[in-house]
Enzyme design. Structure first.
Site, PDB file in Angstrom:
ATOM      1  CB  ILE A  28      10.675  69.359  30.016  1.00 48.75           C
ATOM      2  CG1 ILE A  28      11.761  68.467  29.547  1.00 48.75           C
ATOM      3  CG2 ILE A  28       9.289  68.599  29.326  1.00 48.75           C
ATOM      4  CD1 ILE A  28      11.859  67.402  30.243  1.00 48.75           C
ATOM      5  CG  ASP A  72      11.350  76.858  47.134  1.00 47.33           C
ATOM      6  OD1 ASP A  72      10.950  75.616  47.331  1.00 47.33           O
ATOM      7  OD2 ASP A  72      12.313  77.232  47.416  1.00 47.33           O
ATOM      8  CB  VAL A  73       6.804  73.020  46.180  1.00 50.19           C
ATOM      9  CG1 VAL A  73       6.283  73.324  44.777  1.00 50.19           C
ATOM     10  CG2 VAL A  73       8.061  71.960  45.760  1.00 50.19           C
ATOM     11  CB  ILE A 100       9.295  71.098  39.688  1.00 48.13           C
ATOM     12  CG1 ILE A 100       7.990  70.458  40.846  1.00 48.13           C
ATOM     13  CG2 ILE A 100       8.677  72.410  39.030  1.00 48.13           C
ATOM     14  CD1 ILE A 100       7.908  71.311  41.933  1.00 48.13           C
ATOM     15  CE1 TYR A 163      15.910  60.106  36.593  1.00 49.40           C
ATOM     16  CE2 TYR A 163      14.211  58.542  37.278  1.00 49.40           C
ATOM     17  CZ  TYR A 163      14.639  59.995  36.964  1.00 49.40           C
ATOM     18  OH  TYR A 163      13.716  60.950  36.613  1.00 49.40           O
ATOM     19  CE  LYS A 170      10.627  62.521  37.659  1.00 47.76           C
ATOM     20  NZ  LYS A 170       9.903  63.749  37.777  1.00 47.76           N
ATOM     21  CB  THR A 201      16.905  70.087  31.508  1.00 50.41           C
ATOM     22  OG1 THR A 201      16.880  68.927  32.239  1.00 50.41           O
ATOM     23  CG2 THR A 201      16.058  69.746  30.099  1.00 50.41           C
ATOM     24  CB  ALA A 203      16.576  68.717  36.238  1.00 47.19           C
TER      25      ALA A 203
HETATM   26  N1  LIG Z   1      15.613  66.083  31.299  1.00 45.16           N
HETATM   27  C1  LIG Z   1      15.152  65.188  31.412  1.00 45.16           C
HETATM   28  O1  LIG Z   1      16.001  63.984  30.737  1.00 45.16           O
HETATM   29  C2  LIG Z   1      14.029  64.493  31.842  1.00 45.16           C
HETATM   30  C3  LIG Z   1      13.284  63.254  31.363  1.00 45.16           C
HETATM   31  C4  LIG Z   1      12.206  62.747  31.874  1.00 45.16           C
HETATM   32  C5  LIG Z   1      11.413  63.621  32.955  1.00 45.16           C
HETATM   33  N2  LIG Z   1      12.113  64.628  33.391  1.00 45.16           N
HETATM   34  C6  LIG Z   1      11.558  65.464  34.231  1.00 45.16           C
HETATM   35  O2  LIG Z   1      11.036  66.834  33.687  1.00 45.16           O
HETATM   36  C7  LIG Z   1      10.659  67.785  34.804  1.00 45.16           C
HETATM   37  C8  LIG Z   1      11.409  69.069  34.515  1.00 45.16           C
HETATM   38  O3  LIG Z   1      12.865  69.080  34.448  1.00 45.16           O
HETATM   39  P1  LIG Z   1      13.643  69.485  33.255  1.00 45.16           P
HETATM   40  O4  LIG Z   1      14.574  68.328  32.682  1.00 45.16           O
HETATM   41  O5  LIG Z   1      13.129  70.349  32.346  1.00 45.16           O
HETATM   42  O6  LIG Z   1      14.674  70.225  34.062  1.00 45.16           O
HETATM   43  P2  LIG Z   1      14.778  71.865  34.682  1.00 45.16           P
HETATM   44  O7  LIG Z   1      15.877  72.151  35.384  1.00 45.16           O
HETATM   45  O8  LIG Z   1      14.618  72.748  33.275  1.00 45.16           O
HETATM   46  O9  LIG Z   1      13.523  72.025  35.248  1.00 45.16           O
HETATM   47  C9  LIG Z   1      13.313  71.449  36.826  1.00 45.16           C
HETATM   48  C10 LIG Z   1      12.500  72.633  37.370  1.00 45.16           C
HETATM   49  O10 LIG Z   1      12.447  72.009  38.651  1.00 45.16           O
HETATM   50  C11 LIG Z   1      12.280  73.588  39.720  1.00 45.16           C
HETATM   51  N3  LIG Z   1      12.198  72.937  41.013  1.00 45.16           N
HETATM   52  C12 LIG Z   1      13.354  72.438  41.695  1.00 45.16           C
HETATM   53  N4  LIG Z   1      12.903  72.437  43.011  1.00 45.16           N
HETATM   54  C13 LIG Z   1      11.799  73.169  43.232  1.00 45.16           C
HETATM   55  C14 LIG Z   1      11.066  73.666  44.230  1.00 45.16           C
HETATM   56  N5  LIG Z   1      11.449  73.312  45.573  1.00 45.16           N
HETATM   57  N6  LIG Z   1       9.723  74.345  43.894  1.00 45.16           N
HETATM   58  C15 LIG Z   1       9.533  74.603  42.829  1.00 45.16           C
HETATM   59  N7  LIG Z   1      10.218  74.190  41.736  1.00 45.16           N
HETATM   60  C16 LIG Z   1      11.382  73.555  41.869  1.00 45.16           C
HETATM   61  C17 LIG Z   1      13.338  74.419  38.958  1.00 45.16           C
HETATM   62  O11 LIG Z   1      13.238  75.497  39.479  1.00 45.16           O
HETATM   63  C18 LIG Z   1      13.259  74.002  37.549  1.00 45.16           C
HETATM   64  O12 LIG Z   1      12.313  74.896  37.014  1.00 45.16           O
HETATM   65  C19 LIG Z   1      11.400  67.073  35.836  1.00 45.16           C
HETATM   66  O13 LIG Z   1      10.119  66.557  36.640  1.00 45.16           O
HETATM   67  C20 LIG Z   1      12.323  66.108  35.668  1.00 45.16           C
HETATM   68  O14 LIG Z   1      12.375  64.937  36.434  1.00 45.16           O
HETATM   69  C21 LIG Z   1      13.305  65.164  32.865  1.00 45.16           C
END
Ligand SMILES: NC(=O)c1ccc[n+]([C@@H]2O[C@H](COP(=O)([O-])OP(=O)(O)OC[C@H]3O[C@@H](n4cnc5c(N)ncnc54)[C@H](O)[C@@H]3O)[C@@H](O)[C@H]2O)c1
Length: 262
Positions: A28, A72-73, A100, A163, A170, A201, A203
């Site tokens: 995203i 990495d947080v 993230i 979830y 969240k 994605t 995640a």
């Molecule tokens: N995919 C969905 O359906 C969806 C829907 C709503 C919200 N989200 C949210 O969107 C956000 C991005 O997720 P995404 O779906 O793009 O997946 P993604 O896997 O592409 O991104 C998740 C990111 O989190 C990072 N991350 C994880 N642990 C970390 C750490 N310790 N330090 C730094 N970075 C860290 C990963 O490196 C990755 O870049 C997340 O907060 C997720 O909960 C996702």
């Protein structure tokens, strides 16, 4: 008078943004970064670790990101290092995208009432507290105001099957957005939670039966369609424009209207 619909190619020209959360071209954060860049913003991009670097580097290059750093947080001091570099090179920050989340498998895959303290704390640390820390570090750099974004999901409001503990995280994240918006608003800093519908994605692949969730979203949403990372990016970038300066503290659903349907 600030133009509400400025020339789109330069709408964010001169603005500097930090994008945290690109893992690959499905992320995203990548959809958002592309939209910010298309509007003329300059971006700093982070990657999780050496393993992630090779996937993120070509994307950062495509964005012509002058700052590209590991983050990495969970690693002590790494978040501070990113903001120190931004302070040194840019001396300012106009927007920040926190995209993230993480929960250990044993915490995510069980009932909320069974989650252990360690799994709970790790989930909250990466998925919620890291946003508050970034807001804290961004504040002094947003001298002329700015915009903070974080990604949330509807499972914060309703019990969404599978979830689990991420829904709890969240909910805390959305409350953090409200408090941060109230605290930082007098400085012209807006804070937004963006709530996309389900997207396939990396995640999301950690959530069991995710395909069923996508099917349900598609068939129930008023739009009858799933969202793309570009849909999320375009709507998010709008909120970074000066024309959106009095919008803050809310949750923007980009889900084809799913959240209004019973
Ligand atoms: N995919 C969905 O359906 C969806 C829907 C709503 C919200 N989200 C949210 O969107 C956000 C991005 O997720 P995404 O779906 O793009 O997946 P993604 O896997 O592409 O991104 C998740 C990111 O989190 C990072 N991350 C994880 N642990 C970390 C750490 N310790 N330090 C730094 N970075 C860290 C990963 O490196 C990755 O870049 C997340 O907060 C997720 O909960 C996702």
């Amino acid at each position: 008078m600030i133009p509400v619909y400025p020339d789109t190619k330069v709408a964010l020209k001169g603005k500097k943004g930090l994008v945290v959360g690109i893992a690959n071209d499905q992320s995203i954060a990548w959809g958002c970064a592309r939209a910010f860049r298309a509007l003329g913003a300059e971006l700093a991009v982070t990657y999780l670790n050496d393993r992630a670097k090779k996937h993120v580097e070509p994307l950062a290059q495509a964005l012509e990101a002058p700052i590209f750093m590991p983050l990495d947080v969970m690693v002590e001091g790494q978040t501070e290092q990113v903001f120190e570099r931004i302070a040194k090179e840019w001396g300012q920050l106009d927007f920040l995208l926190h995209s993230i989340a993480f929960s250990p498998k044993e915490a995510l895959h069980g009932r909320v009432v069974d989650v252990g303290r360690d799994g709970f704390l790790k989930t909250m640390d990466v998925s919620c507290w890291s946003f508050l820390r970034m807001a804290h570090l961004a504040e002094p750099l947003m001298k002329n105001g700015g915009t903070l974004f974080t990604m949330t999901y509807y499972g914060s409001q309703m019990v969404v099957e599978n979830y689990n503990i991420m829904g709890v995280a969240k909910a805390a994240l959305e409350a953090s957005v409200r408090y941060a918006a109230a605290e930082l608003g007098p400085k012209g800093i807006r804070v937004h939670a963006i709530s996309p519908g389900p997207l396939a994605t990396r995640a999301a692949s950690g959530i069991p039966e995710f395909d069923e969730l996508m099917d349900k979203a598609q068939s129930k949403a008023p739009s009858r369609s799933l969202v793309s990372i570009d849909d999320v990016g375009n709507a998010t970038a709008f909120l970074a424009l000066d024309g959106a300066r009095l919008i803050t503290g809310g949750v923007l659903y980009i889900d084809g209207g799913y959240h209004i349907i019973d």
